[in-house]
Write an enzyme that holds these catalytic residues in place. Structure first.
Site, PDB file in Angstrom:
ATOM      1  N   GLY A   1      28.985  20.063  -4.188  1.00 41.71           N
ATOM      2  CA  GLY A   1      28.906  21.318  -3.413  1.00 41.71           C
ATOM      3  C   GLY A   1      29.447  21.155  -2.005  1.00 41.71           C
ATOM      4  O   GLY A   1      28.972  21.798  -1.062  1.00 41.71           O
TER       5      GLY A   1
ATOM      6  N   ASP B   1      33.521  19.625  -5.546  1.00 40.32           N
ATOM      7  CA  ASP B   1      33.013  20.994  -5.671  1.00 40.32           C
ATOM      8  C   ASP B   1      33.603  21.576  -6.948  1.00 40.32           C
ATOM      9  O   ASP B   1      34.568  21.031  -7.497  1.00 40.32           O
ATOM     10  CB  ASP B   1      33.414  21.837  -4.456  1.00 40.32           C
ATOM     11  CG  ASP B   1      32.461  23.006  -4.256  1.00 40.32           C
ATOM     12  OD1 ASP B   1      31.711  23.011  -3.268  1.00 40.32           O
ATOM     13  OD2 ASP B   1      32.450  23.924  -5.102  1.00 40.32           O
TER      14      ASP B   1
ATOM     15  N   ILE C   1      28.971  20.036 -11.936  1.00 41.83           N
ATOM     16  CA  ILE C   1      27.864  19.076 -12.116  1.00 41.83           C
ATOM     17  C   ILE C   1      27.240  19.148 -13.507  1.00 41.83           C
ATOM     18  O   ILE C   1      26.446  18.294 -13.876  1.00 41.83           O
ATOM     19  CB  ILE C   1      26.753  19.246 -11.046  1.00 41.83           C
ATOM     20  CG1 ILE C   1      26.345  20.712 -10.925  1.00 41.83           C
ATOM     21  CG2 ILE C   1      27.172  18.648  -9.719  1.00 41.83           C
ATOM     22  CD1 ILE C   1      25.011  20.877 -10.275  1.00 41.83           C
TER      23      ILE C   1
ATOM     24  N   TYR D   1      15.658  30.862  -7.175  1.00 38.37           N
ATOM     25  CA  TYR D   1      16.117  29.779  -6.288  1.00 38.37           C
ATOM     26  C   TYR D   1      14.910  28.980  -5.780  1.00 38.37           C
ATOM     27  O   TYR D   1      14.912  27.746  -5.789  1.00 38.37           O
ATOM     28  CB  TYR D   1      16.897  30.412  -5.137  1.00 38.37           C
ATOM     29  CG  TYR D   1      17.301  29.514  -3.993  1.00 38.37           C
ATOM     30  CD1 TYR D   1      18.288  28.555  -4.144  1.00 38.37           C
ATOM     31  CD2 TYR D   1      16.712  29.674  -2.727  1.00 38.37           C
ATOM     32  CE1 TYR D   1      18.676  27.761  -3.069  1.00 38.37           C
ATOM     33  CE2 TYR D   1      17.105  28.891  -1.657  1.00 38.37           C
ATOM     34  CZ  TYR D   1      18.080  27.934  -1.828  1.00 38.37           C
ATOM     35  OH  TYR D   1      18.462  27.156  -0.757  1.00 38.37           O
TER      36      TYR D   1
HETATM   37  C1  AKB Z   1      18.929  31.256   1.699  1.00 36.01           C
HETATM   38  O1  AKB Z   1      18.794  32.191   2.497  1.00 36.01           O
HETATM   39  O2  AKB Z   1      18.879  31.403   0.465  1.00 36.01           O
HETATM   40  C2  AKB Z   1      19.112  29.858   2.233  1.00 36.01           C
HETATM   41  C3  AKB Z   1      17.809  29.128   2.317  1.00 36.01           C
HETATM   42  C4  AKB Z   1      16.826  29.505   3.341  1.00 36.01           C
HETATM   43  O3  AKB Z   1      17.592  28.231   1.554  1.00 36.01           O
HETATM   44  N1  AKB Z   1      19.740  29.889   3.508  1.00 36.01           N
END
Ligand code: AKB
Length: 321
Positions: free
Chosen positions: A10, A36, A52, A141
């Site tokens: 990345g 990347d 990856i 995430y």
């Molecule tokens: C996001 O906003 O997703 C990133 C983080 C805070 O991990 N910058």
């Protein structure tokens, strides 16, 4: 002593771009391999395309370049990740597991895993958030970062891997652009101000989030990766902090340089993500264990961003003429 040979995944991302240059400075051109999924044209180092998820190619690069350290930065960020949760989970979590397994099988000496304030959720205390708190994030995430931290801790204890990890706050830098994050507004606002354009903010004016200047984020990364191993007491993400502010705070600070600068607030789906995160961070464990301390205040960050972007846009004007 064996010389270091570093692979960065990345490397084209917001942090990867700047960290790659720093690692090339520290370890030398020949000893850093930037990778990347797409082509890179803003890093002046050795480069290979690497997905990856492609373990065979990943292994070939590790063997061919006798890699001793991996900085694993490839991932999708919080806002973009919500568009396709299963795809995000696959890249962010299975991508990390590929890195950890490659590291175990190849006796890689050190691994860096970037975690984030996205590990926090509604049940986390919002102010001066301590290191060890409930972690129930609302984004895919964030789920990937929590489970990623747990896998790092597991591989470190079970297989003796030397894994080091930071919970980055929102990072603000002039060197690169963020993409797909919830804290991105805090970089975009500078570009609009310097270009004398109005800024449309996707968060409410009073949304407080922890943030940090890019130079401090890079400094923290190098500090934790070069600290003596006995100082690394946590094998999951260390809290690190610099300052916190709201969109209105940063708007007013930028207005000191651009009195005519205008902002409009149009919150979208990213507001819920920002509201689920915390307002400020307690980083006393990082300070105690490996001496972390940020250098830049909020005001110094704003001044540096404006000075650097003014030079950048001036250069672009000249190139276009
Ligand atoms: C996001 O906003 O997703 C990133 C983080 C805070 O991990 N910058």
């Amino acid at each position: 002593m064996q010389k270091e040979s570093i692979l960065i995944t990345g490397a084209n991302g917001q942090i990867g771009t700047v960290l790659s240059e720093k690692l090339i400075d520290l370890y030398g051109f020949d000893n850093v391999l930037t990778t990347d999924i797409g082509h890179i044209d803003n890093i002046h180092g050795k480069f290979e395309i690497l997905d990856i998820m492609d373990l065979k190619h990943f292994q070939e690069l590790i063997t061919k370049n006798k890699i001793t350290q991996i900085y694993h930065l490839a991932s999708l960020l919080s806002a973009k990740g919500e568009k396709d949760p299963m795809f995000t989970w696959n890249i962010n979590l299975n991508g990390l597991l590929n890195v950890l397994n490659i590291a175990k099988d190849n006796k890689i000496k050190k691994i860096f895993f970037p975690s984030s304030i996205a590990v926090f959720g509604d049940s986390t205390p919002k102010v001066n958030t301590p290191q060890d708190v409930p972690l129930v994030p609302d984004t895919v995430y964030g789920i990937g970062k929590v489970t990623g931290e747990l896998w790092c801790n597991y591989y470190s204890k079970r297989y003796g891997l030397d894994i080091r990890s930071l919970r980055y706050p929102g990072i603000i830098g002039y060197q690169s652009l963020p993409g797909g994050g919830t804290t991105d507004y805090a970089v975009d606002i500078f570009h609009k101000a310097v270009k004398h354009e109005k800024f449309n903010c996707f968060l409410k004016k009073d949304t407080m989030m922890p943030m940090m200047f890019m130079d401090d984020a890079i400094h923290a990364t190098i500090m934790i990766m070069t600290a003596p191993e006995q100082n690394i007491r946590l094998r999951y993400g260390y809290n690190i902090a610099a300052f916190s502010f709201t969109p209105e705070d940063i708007y007013l600070e930028i207005k000191k340089y651009y009195p005519d600068f205008k902002i409009e607030y149009n919150p979208d789906f990213r507001q819920n993500i920002a509201d689920s995160w915390v307002k400020s961070i307690n980083d006393s464990k990082a300070r105690k264990d490996w001496g972390w301390e940020p250098e830049y205040t909020f005001e110094q960050m704003v001044e540096s961003m404006i000075n650097h972007l003014r030079i950048l846009y001036k250069k672009e004007e000249h190139t276009l003429l």
